[in-house]
Design a protein around this motif. Structure first.
Motif, PDB file in Angstrom:
ATOM      1  N   ARG A 109       6.229   0.157   9.765  1.00  0.00           N
ATOM      2  CA  ARG A 109       5.262  -0.964   9.530  1.00  0.00           C
ATOM      3  C   ARG A 109       4.640  -0.673   8.085  1.00  0.00           C
ATOM      4  O   ARG A 109       4.561  -1.386   7.167  1.00  0.00           O
ATOM      5  CB  ARG A 109       4.491  -1.525  10.624  1.00  0.00           C
ATOM      6  N   GLN A 110       3.954   0.521   7.908  1.00  0.00           N
ATOM      7  CA  GLN A 110       3.075   0.793   6.877  1.00  0.00           C
ATOM      8  C   GLN A 110       3.810   1.119   5.498  1.00  0.00           C
ATOM      9  O   GLN A 110       3.402   0.948   4.521  1.00  0.00           O
ATOM     10  CB  GLN A 110       2.216   2.057   7.059  1.00  0.00           C
ATOM     11  N   SER A 111       5.348   1.008   5.572  1.00  0.00           N
ATOM     12  CA  SER A 111       5.980   1.118   4.554  1.00  0.00           C
ATOM     13  C   SER A 111       6.153  -0.115   3.759  1.00  0.00           C
ATOM     14  O   SER A 111       6.318  -0.460   2.405  1.00  0.00           O
ATOM     15  CB  SER A 111       7.561   1.444   4.814  1.00  0.00           C
ATOM     16  N   GLY A 112       5.703  -1.354   4.332  1.00  0.00           N
ATOM     17  CA  GLY A 112       5.592  -2.629   3.742  1.00  0.00           C
ATOM     18  C   GLY A 112       4.170  -2.796   3.172  1.00  0.00           C
ATOM     19  O   GLY A 112       4.062  -4.089   2.704  1.00  0.00           O
ATOM     20  N   GLN A 113       3.246  -2.223   3.541  1.00  0.00           N
ATOM     21  CA  GLN A 113       1.921  -2.482   3.159  1.00  0.00           C
ATOM     22  C   GLN A 113       1.398  -2.634   1.770  1.00  0.00           C
ATOM     23  O   GLN A 113       1.872  -1.651   1.077  1.00  0.00           O
ATOM     24  CB  GLN A 113       0.865  -1.219   3.877  1.00  0.00           C
ATOM     25  N   LYS A 114       1.123  -3.890   1.221  1.00  0.00           N
ATOM     26  CA  LYS A 114       1.430  -4.039  -0.064  1.00  0.00           C
ATOM     27  C   LYS A 114       0.596  -2.994  -0.967  1.00  0.00           C
ATOM     28  O   LYS A 114       1.357  -2.734  -2.282  1.00  0.00           O
ATOM     29  CB  LYS A 114       1.065  -5.575  -0.505  1.00  0.00           C
ATOM     30  N   TRP A 115      -0.777  -2.789  -0.754  1.00  0.00           N
ATOM     31  CA  TRP A 115      -1.266  -1.874  -1.747  1.00  0.00           C
ATOM     32  C   TRP A 115      -0.680  -0.557  -1.838  1.00  0.00           C
ATOM     33  O   TRP A 115      -0.487  -0.047  -2.776  1.00  0.00           O
ATOM     34  CB  TRP A 115      -2.510  -1.883  -1.232  1.00  0.00           C
ATOM     35  N   ARG A 116      -0.443   0.022  -0.472  1.00  0.00           N
ATOM     36  CA  ARG A 116       0.178   1.492  -0.579  1.00  0.00           C
ATOM     37  C   ARG A 116       1.582   1.441  -1.449  1.00  0.00           C
ATOM     38  O   ARG A 116       1.963   2.282  -2.153  1.00  0.00           O
ATOM     39  CB  ARG A 116       0.465   1.888   0.786  1.00  0.00           C
ATOM     40  N   LEU A 117       2.283   0.347  -0.948  1.00  0.00           N
ATOM     41  CA  LEU A 117       3.744   0.226  -1.806  1.00  0.00           C
ATOM     42  C   LEU A 117       3.372   0.192  -3.137  1.00  0.00           C
ATOM     43  O   LEU A 117       4.370   0.792  -3.915  1.00  0.00           O
ATOM     44  CB  LEU A 117       4.348  -1.107  -1.200  1.00  0.00           C
ATOM     45  N   TYR A 118       2.420  -0.633  -3.618  1.00  0.00           N
ATOM     46  CA  TYR A 118       2.363  -0.816  -5.075  1.00  0.00           C
ATOM     47  C   TYR A 118       1.889   0.530  -5.839  1.00  0.00           C
ATOM     48  O   TYR A 118       2.350   1.301  -6.821  1.00  0.00           O
ATOM     49  CB  TYR A 118       1.215  -1.781  -5.355  1.00  0.00           C
ATOM     50  N   THR A 119       1.034   1.337  -5.060  1.00  0.00           N
ATOM     51  CA  THR A 119       0.315   2.493  -5.568  1.00  0.00           C
ATOM     52  C   THR A 119       1.452   3.660  -5.625  1.00  0.00           C
ATOM     53  O   THR A 119       1.336   4.497  -6.638  1.00  0.00           O
ATOM     54  CB  THR A 119      -0.870   3.089  -4.874  1.00  0.00           C
ATOM     55  N   TRP A 120       2.325   3.824  -4.630  1.00  0.00           N
ATOM     56  CA  TRP A 120       3.293   4.797  -4.945  1.00  0.00           C
ATOM     57  C   TRP A 120       4.476   4.460  -5.680  1.00  0.00           C
ATOM     58  O   TRP A 120       5.385   5.305  -6.358  1.00  0.00           O
ATOM     59  CB  TRP A 120       3.682   5.577  -3.521  1.00  0.00           C
ATOM     60  N   LEU A 121       4.649   2.978  -5.863  1.00  0.00           N
ATOM     61  CA  LEU A 121       6.024   2.896  -6.808  1.00  0.00           C
ATOM     62  C   LEU A 121       5.670   2.826  -8.125  1.00  0.00           C
ATOM     63  O   LEU A 121       6.553   3.220  -8.822  1.00  0.00           O
ATOM     64  CB  LEU A 121       6.572   1.396  -6.284  1.00  0.00           C
ATOM     65  N   ARG A 122       4.495   2.880  -8.295  1.00  0.00           N
ATOM     66  CA  ARG A 122       3.858   2.754  -9.790  1.00  0.00           C
ATOM     67  C   ARG A 122       4.031   4.052 -10.380  1.00  0.00           C
ATOM     68  O   ARG A 122       3.979   4.001 -11.496  1.00  0.00           O
ATOM     69  CB  ARG A 122       2.686   2.231 -10.197  1.00  0.00           C
ATOM     70  N   THR A 123       4.267   5.033  -9.543  1.00  0.00           N
ATOM     71  CA  THR A 123       4.477   6.434 -10.276  1.00  0.00           C
ATOM     72  C   THR A 123       5.852   6.541 -10.652  1.00  0.00           C
ATOM     73  O   THR A 123       6.049   7.700 -11.275  1.00  0.00           O
ATOM     74  CB  THR A 123       4.148   7.333  -9.184  1.00  0.00           C
ATOM     75  N   ASP A 124       6.672   5.759 -10.207  1.00  0.00           N
ATOM     76  CA  ASP A 124       7.995   5.843 -10.625  1.00  0.00           C
ATOM     77  C   ASP A 124       8.407   5.225 -12.007  1.00  0.00           C
ATOM     78  O   ASP A 124       8.196   4.098 -12.233  1.00  0.00           O
ATOM     79  CB  ASP A 124       8.794   5.221  -9.780  1.00  0.00           C
ATOM     80  N   HIS A 125       8.631   5.900 -13.204  1.00  0.00           N
ATOM     81  CA  HIS A 125       8.793   5.380 -14.506  1.00  0.00           C
ATOM     82  C   HIS A 125       9.897   4.401 -14.640  1.00  0.00           C
ATOM     83  O   HIS A 125       9.682   3.554 -15.425  1.00  0.00           O
ATOM     84  CB  HIS A 125       9.102   6.842 -15.251  1.00  0.00           C
TER      85      HIS A 125
END
Length: 358
Positions: A109-125
């Motif tokens: 369920r935490q995979s869809g947690q919006k803030w965590r999702l945003y913070t780790w995806l923004r590390t992908d160029h």
């Protein structure tokens, strides 16, 4: 619970059961379809609710009614509820045990947690430029500070689904407008500082605030997009759906009244044939990149839903991830697309069993 027999077994873990015909709520018909389709494909499908594992029982559909039966071993277990209202602590323990056994093939369920999702995806160029500016609002003061520089924001619960709990906050003509998906008119305040008094913080904190994307439209109806992705030997986009909202709608979720249409058709209506083809290619690339990152971070999954958007100027965005995507829009869109999406789950279970040497 691992299956040691000769057939492929797929288990669905869900909240419930409930009394009456709709034993598993709005998902009851989906499970009935999956069970009957599985029999034709050589896959035994059963439904588990919290406590069924220890009680050694499972639910199955005969074609006429639901009955209790002895549970079969499983090759794959899919969690189909985001929240468990019945025996939540027991559900959490059983799901952890299934994941440790390598049987649970739904992203946590935490995979869809919006803030965590945003913070780790923004590390992908590859993905950074396709993410809307996003902020965490842990206090009312965080939102008030944001409104000093932002005129139009969407506030979303960290773990919300189905468009629930979403608000739009706009500054217009020196005032602040607060729109909810259910309201026909906004709550209007003369200054941002009034938010704390007029809007109880307990109803929305903490949330993420996302800069509003001026969605592309057909006519005067905004739309966003849902891509359904199935993992496996070759991750595949199973369905591409546009959710066409009503004029001035706060959300474009199907549960709040939007119309599902084939994404390719809607994009062509909005941008023309060639541009639509290019946009679908970009959206596919983003969806598969996010799905790949999710697999690297959380492990294998049978399916996930990805929400995407296209701006009026054609710029594409990834919005959020749903580890337990619904099927309501597919049933409304095209029964054949709905059937193929269920067939993909069965084929995934077969692939998992084959990889284990079954």
């Amino acid at each position: 619970m691992r299956n040691e027999g000769g057939r492929t077994h797929l288990s669905i873990y869900v909240d419930g059961p409930s009394p009456g015909r709709k034993r598993f709520g709005d998902q009851t018909r989906l499970f009935e379809d999956l069970i009957l389709l599985g029999r034709d494909a050589g896959v035994e499908v059963q439904v588990l609710t919290p406590g069924d594992l220890s009680a050694r029982r499972a639910h199955t559909f005969t074609g006429m009614e639901w009955v209790l039966t002895q549970p079969a071993g499983a090759d794959v277990v899919l969690r189909r509820s985001g929240l468990f209202h019945r025996q939540p602590a027991l559900a959490a323990r059983e799901l952890v045990a299934l994941r440790r056994q390598g049987l649970l093939h739904t992203l946590p369920r935490q995979s869809g947690q919006k803030w965590r999702l945003y913070t780790w995806l923004r590390t992908d160029h590859r993905l950074r430029s396709h993410l809307p500016p996003t902020w965490l609002c842990a206090r009312v003061e965080d939102l008030i500070a944001l409104l000093a520089a932002q005129d139009d924001l969407y506030l979303k619960p960290l773990n919300g689904t189905q468009g629930q709990g979403i608000y739009r906050v706009r500054k217009r003509a020196g005032r602040v407008e607060l729109w909810s998906a259910a309201a026909s008119a906004p709550l209007v305040m003369s200054t941002p500082s009034e938010l704390g008094r007029a809007w109880p913080a307990g109803s929305w904190i903490p949330s993420v605030a996302q800069q509003t994307i001026p969605l592309a439209q057909i006519g005067n109806r905004p739309f966003d997009l849902r891509w359904l992705v199935c993992d496996g030997d070759d991750p595949t986009i199973i369905a591409r759906v546009a959710r066409v909202g009503t004029p001035q709608a706060v959300t474009t979720n199907i549960h709040t009244g939007s119309e599902p249409r084939f994404a390719e058709d809607v994009l062509e209506d909005a941008f023309g044939t060639k541009a639509a083809r290019d946009l679908v290619g970009q959206l596919d690339e983003i969806a598969l990149a996010v799905a790949g990152r999710a697999r690297q971070r959380f492990g294998p999954y049978a399916e996930l839903g990805l929400d995407l958007a296209v701006r009026e100027d054609g710029r594409v965005y990834f919005i959020e991830l749903n580890p337990t995507p619904g099927r309501k829009m597919l049933r409304h869109l095209d029964p054949e697309v709905h059937r193929l999406s269920l067939q993909a789950l069965l084929e995934y279970a077969i692939q998992v069993r084959q990889r284990r040497g079954g």
